[in-house]
Design a protein around this motif. Structure first.
Motif, PDB file in Angstrom:
ATOM      1  N   HIS A   1       0.819  -1.211   0.000  1.00  0.00           N
ATOM      2  CA  HIS A   1       0.000   0.000   0.000  1.00  0.00           C
ATOM      3  C   HIS A   1       0.851   1.258   0.000  1.00  0.00           C
ATOM      4  CE1 HIS A   1      -3.864  -2.043   0.978  1.00  0.00           C
ATOM      5  NE2 HIS A   1      -3.071  -2.926   1.521  1.00  0.00           N
ATOM      6  N   ALA A   2       2.110   1.162   0.414  1.00  0.00           N
ATOM      7  CA  ALA A   2       2.906   2.379   0.599  1.00  0.00           C
ATOM      8  C   ALA A   2       4.310   2.182   0.060  1.00  0.00           C
ATOM      9  CB  ALA A   2       2.967   2.752   2.088  1.00  0.00           C
ATOM     10  N   PHE A   3       4.952   3.307  -0.270  1.00  0.00           N
ATOM     11  CA  PHE A   3       6.307   3.264  -0.803  1.00  0.00           C
ATOM     12  C   PHE A   3       7.114   4.413  -0.210  1.00  0.00           C
ATOM     13  CE2 PHE A   3       5.142   6.718  -3.618  1.00  0.00           C
ATOM     14  CZ  PHE A   3       3.821   6.468  -3.945  1.00  0.00           C
ATOM     15  N   ASP A   4       8.371   4.158  -0.019  1.00  0.00           N
ATOM     16  CA  ASP A   4       9.330   5.164   0.455  1.00  0.00           C
ATOM     17  C   ASP A   4      10.556   5.019  -0.449  1.00  0.00           C
ATOM     18  OD1 ASP A   4      10.506   6.175   3.761  1.00  0.00           O
ATOM     19  OD2 ASP A   4      11.207   6.734   1.753  1.00  0.00           O
TER      20      ASP A   4
ATOM     21  N   GLU B   1      -1.499   9.232  -2.951  1.00  0.00           N
ATOM     22  CA  GLU B   1      -1.239  10.188  -1.883  1.00  0.00           C
ATOM     23  C   GLU B   1       0.263  10.299  -1.642  1.00  0.00           C
ATOM     24  OE1 GLU B   1      -5.109  11.307  -0.022  1.00  0.00           O
ATOM     25  OE2 GLU B   1      -3.064  11.997   0.290  1.00  0.00           O
TER      26      GLU B   1
ATOM     27  N   LEU C   1       3.221  12.082   0.707  1.00  0.00           N
ATOM     28  CA  LEU C   1       3.422  12.764   1.974  1.00  0.00           C
ATOM     29  C   LEU C   1       4.376  13.937   1.765  1.00  0.00           C
ATOM     30  CD1 LEU C   1       2.143  10.091   2.965  1.00  0.00           C
ATOM     31  CD2 LEU C   1       3.768  10.119   4.849  1.00  0.00           C
ATOM     32  N   ARG C   2       3.907  15.126   2.030  1.00  0.00           N
ATOM     33  CA  ARG C   2       4.744  16.313   1.877  1.00  0.00           C
ATOM     34  C   ARG C   2       4.768  17.051   3.208  1.00  0.00           C
ATOM     35  NH1 ARG C   2       5.335  17.264  -3.805  1.00  0.00           N
ATOM     36  NH2 ARG C   2       3.718  16.219  -5.008  1.00  0.00           N
ATOM     37  N   ARG C   3       5.915  17.657   3.479  1.00  0.00           N
ATOM     38  CA  ARG C   3       6.078  18.372   4.740  1.00  0.00           C
ATOM     39  C   ARG C   3       6.856  19.638   4.484  1.00  0.00           C
ATOM     40  NH1 ARG C   3       7.952  14.142   9.069  1.00  0.00           N
ATOM     41  NH2 ARG C   3      10.029  14.936   8.635  1.00  0.00           N
TER      42      ARG C   3
ATOM     43  N   LEU D   1      10.390  14.838   3.294  1.00  0.00           N
ATOM     44  CA  LEU D   1       9.647  13.691   2.737  1.00  0.00           C
ATOM     45  C   LEU D   1       9.677  13.791   1.206  1.00  0.00           C
ATOM     46  CD1 LEU D   1       6.776  13.204   5.309  1.00  0.00           C
ATOM     47  CD2 LEU D   1       8.998  12.123   5.140  1.00  0.00           C
TER      48      LEU D   1
ATOM     49  N   VAL E   1       7.656   9.683  -0.806  1.00  0.00           N
ATOM     50  CA  VAL E   1       6.931   8.857   0.167  1.00  0.00           C
ATOM     51  C   VAL E   1       5.452   8.987  -0.136  1.00  0.00           C
ATOM     52  CG1 VAL E   1       6.487   8.401   2.599  1.00  0.00           C
ATOM     53  CG2 VAL E   1       8.691   9.341   1.904  1.00  0.00           C
ATOM     54  N   GLY E   2       4.798   7.864  -0.326  1.00  0.00           N
ATOM     55  CA  GLY E   2       3.376   7.926  -0.656  1.00  0.00           C
ATOM     56  C   GLY E   2       2.681   6.615  -0.395  1.00  0.00           C
ATOM     57  N   ALA E   3       1.387   6.626  -0.647  1.00  0.00           N
ATOM     58  CA  ALA E   3       0.594   5.432  -0.364  1.00  0.00           C
ATOM     59  C   ALA E   3      -0.632   5.406  -1.258  1.00  0.00           C
ATOM     60  CB  ALA E   3       0.164   5.411   1.102  1.00  0.00           C
ATOM     61  N   ASN E   4      -1.100   4.194  -1.500  1.00  0.00           N
ATOM     62  CA  ASN E   4      -2.362   3.972  -2.184  1.00  0.00           C
ATOM     63  C   ASN E   4      -3.405   3.705  -1.111  1.00  0.00           C
ATOM     64  OD1 ASN E   4      -4.523   3.209  -3.721  1.00  0.00           O
ATOM     65  ND2 ASN E   4      -3.415   1.704  -4.946  1.00  0.00           N
ATOM     66  N   THR E   5      -4.242   4.698  -0.856  1.00  0.00           N
ATOM     67  CA  THR E   5      -5.208   4.550   0.238  1.00  0.00           C
ATOM     68  C   THR E   5      -6.492   3.861  -0.203  1.00  0.00           C
ATOM     69  OG1 THR E   5      -6.005   6.773  -0.240  1.00  0.00           O
ATOM     70  CG2 THR E   5      -4.360   6.549   1.503  1.00  0.00           C
TER      71      THR E   5
ATOM     72  N   ARG F   1      12.142   1.578   0.466  1.00  0.00           N
ATOM     73  CA  ARG F   1      11.329   0.580   1.155  1.00  0.00           C
ATOM     74  C   ARG F   1       9.956   0.504   0.495  1.00  0.00           C
ATOM     75  NH1 ARG F   1      15.408  -0.656   2.936  1.00  0.00           N
ATOM     76  NH2 ARG F   1      16.222  -0.522   5.043  1.00  0.00           N
TER      77      ARG F   1
END
Lengths: 368, 191
Positions: free
Chosen positions: B78-81, B108, B110-112, B117, B130-134, B170
């Motif tokens: 679901h997520a990747f880094d 999605e 992730l931004r900061r 990120l 960094v993100g994810a499939n929600t 990851r």
């Protein structure tokens, strides 16, 4: 018709029936075997099943006696009081039971007498929930008020007690949440420069309540710590400093040092080490007061109390992956609680925002 | 020997039908069982990451679009880094504004504000995504992110590993990844 019967003699029919019966039995056996979850699928993990297994295993290993202490002599189990409030509910009624029973202490005793709450057995309850069922627990009058801490009640052998109230900052919890259950506290004693030895821990039984509209949550009732269980009998009268590790299922862990615990002198009136927000702090609180704001319990760790996990006490890709797998779902009693980082009961954008804010942050580590 | 059957004709027919149905059920069962077994074998394969590029032949002074591709191979991701190192002697990102705007995705991200990120670090020469499939797990070869950049005008033509996966990349639940590459993919810069 007779011709048809003649084509299939009796022996043939009987044989055919026998073979069919055997093959049906074989078929049913193979079908039931194929229904079992394949164990060779190592990489296709199901978070709910796995975390349920791990969390329930962790809860089961802790048992209903949520604290682990060095063995100490204890009194026989007391008779339970006829009624007791549920776990997490502060005791507001100072009325005494007709037959006083030994004081509860933050220590383990014989498992048979620990009437720990049912929430300790189940890892599936939402930490923000309240009103869980609890067995009757012993209480004791002490200076006019009854003392308990979330159901961890075991008798204490001698009045060598410190009592304290704690408060921590939970900045990521939704403002609508007034109570956090299953906070884990572990006491450490310093044995060298930067070296600590674990003394005992609570496995998620501590309950804290929000202080008005702040980000602070404090224990509503003071809990007792038997000094004798922390040090050997020979050194019991010494004043030592301790460390305290605290973690909630959805947060990173924090380690506070410089806490002083004193054994009460015989006949001395018991006192409370006030480390809470709503009272004047004691000088014995150490970093519990001085670094409370600098060591907030940040949310984002989906690993709960699974300290064997590679992702334990750090907010990383594993937590993001789990949150994404549970996105837009209501928290159920079955494992999704670790993705609900603001404890509002739903895994949504707000939890993703909390995780984004804390991504890459590691909780405090202890050199044991 | 008595060759005459003691069973009535209708019974014999029923037994025959019963046996034929049984054979059909067995055949169907085994086909499904074999499919389940083959699926079992497939899920052991680790996921792969790969680069794509548009255009295929890069030109000096012109922009490009780098595609980050993920093939989950039936793993639940679901997520990747993602952390990528790039060759800053040949690749540039337009400065003057937020470099993280060069990174886009249909998932999605992730931004900061601290640009740690999903961001491009020109000092460290890294691209971090960094993100994810929600909505669901990744199910097939998918472009999980796109990075737009430019080939420098003074870049020398040739074949270069412009982008390299970093070992800190990851996926999902700490899944092992292939194609974190022993041999980096090379890109062609045309004359």
């Amino acid at each position: 018709m007779q011709g048809f019967s003649q084509k299939f003699p009796s022996r043939f029919v009987i044989g055919l029936l026998s073979v069919s019966a055997l093959l049906w039995i074989l078929l049913i056996t193979l079908y039931t075997t194929a229904q079992k979850e394949p164990t060779e699928i190592a990489t296709r993990l199901r978070y709910a099943d796995r975390r349920m297994t791990e969390a329930s295993g962790s809860a089961q290993s802790s048992g209903s006696a949520a604290l682990n202490n060095p063995p100490i002599p204890t009194l026989p189990p007391p008779a339970p009081t006829p009624t007791s409030p549920p776990v997490g509910q502060p005791i507001n009624n100072p009325q005494l039971p007709s037959n006083p029973t030994p004081t509860p202490a933050l220590q383990s005793g014989p498992k048979t007498q620990n009437t720990g709450p049912s929430s300790s057995k189940s890892s599936s309850q939402n930490p923000a929930s309240s009103g869980t069922k609890n067995s009757p627990v012993p209480t004791r009058r002490f200076g006019g008020s009854t003392l308990r801490i979330g159901g961890l009640l075991t008798p204490t052998p001698a009045p060598a007690l410190s009592r304290m109230r704690l408060a921590f900052a939970f900045p990521d919890v939704s403002p609508s949440i007034k109570k956090i259950e299953r906070v884990k506290i572990v006491f450490y004693r310093q044995v060298g420069a930067g070296k600590w030895v674990r003394l005992f821990e609570s496995k998620g039984e501590v309950v804290v309540e929000r202080v008005k509209d702040t980000v602070y949550f404090e224990s509503s009732e003071p809990f007792e710590i038997n000094i004798r269980s922390l040090v050997s009998a020979r050194t019991a009268k010494e004043i030592r400093t301790y460390g305290l590790f605290v973690k909630a299922p959805h947060t990173l862990g924090r380690f506070f040092t410089g806490i002083v615990l004193r054994e009460l002198k015989k006949g001395a009136r018991p006192f409370i080490i006030e480390c809470a927000v709503s009272a004047r702090p004691s000088k014995d609180c150490g970093e519990l007061v001085t670094l409370r704001d600098l060591k907030p319990l940040l949310s984002g760790d989906s690993d709960g109390f699974l300290d064997g996990s590679a992702s334990y006490n750090v907010v990383d890709i594993r937590d993001l992956d789990y949150l994404a797998s549970r996105f837009r779902r209501t928290v159920e009693k079955g494992g999704e609680r670790w993705a609900d980082f603001d404890l509002d009961g739903v895994v949504n954008q707000f939890d993703l925002a909390v995780l984004t804010k804390n991504y890459g942050i590691t909780g405090d580590r202890i050199d044991e | 020997m008595d060759d005459e059957s003691i069973f009535p004709s209708w019974f014999l027919k029923a037994v025959l039908v019963f046996f034929i149905v049984f054979i059909i059920v067995v055949v169907i069962f085994f086909i499904r069982y074999q499919k389940a077994q083959s699926r079992l074998v497939k899920t052991v394969s680790p996921p792969t990451l790969s680069f794509g590029i548009n255009p295929q032949k890069l030109k000096k002074g012109e922009s490009f679009e780098l595609l980050i591709q993920l093939d989950p191979h039936d793993n639940e991701i679901h997520a990747f880094d993602i952390l990528i190192r790039y060759d800053d002697t040949k690749v540039a990102f337009q400065s003057g504004f937020d470099l993280s705007a060069h990174i886009t995705s249909s998932y999605e991200l992730l931004r900061r504000d601290d640009n740690v990120l999903t961001a491009i670090d020109p000092v460290g020469k890294t691209i971090h995504i960094v993100g994810a499939n929600t909505k669901a797990a990744f199910s097939a070869l998918t472009v999980i992110a796109r990075v737009t950049g430019m080939i420098k005008s003074d870049a020398v033509a040739g074949l270069y590993p412009l982008f390299v996966w970093d070992a800190k990349t990851r996926l999902g639940d700490y899944l092992k990844i292939t194609e974190i590459e022993e041999k980096p993919k090379t890109f062609t810069i045309a004359q």
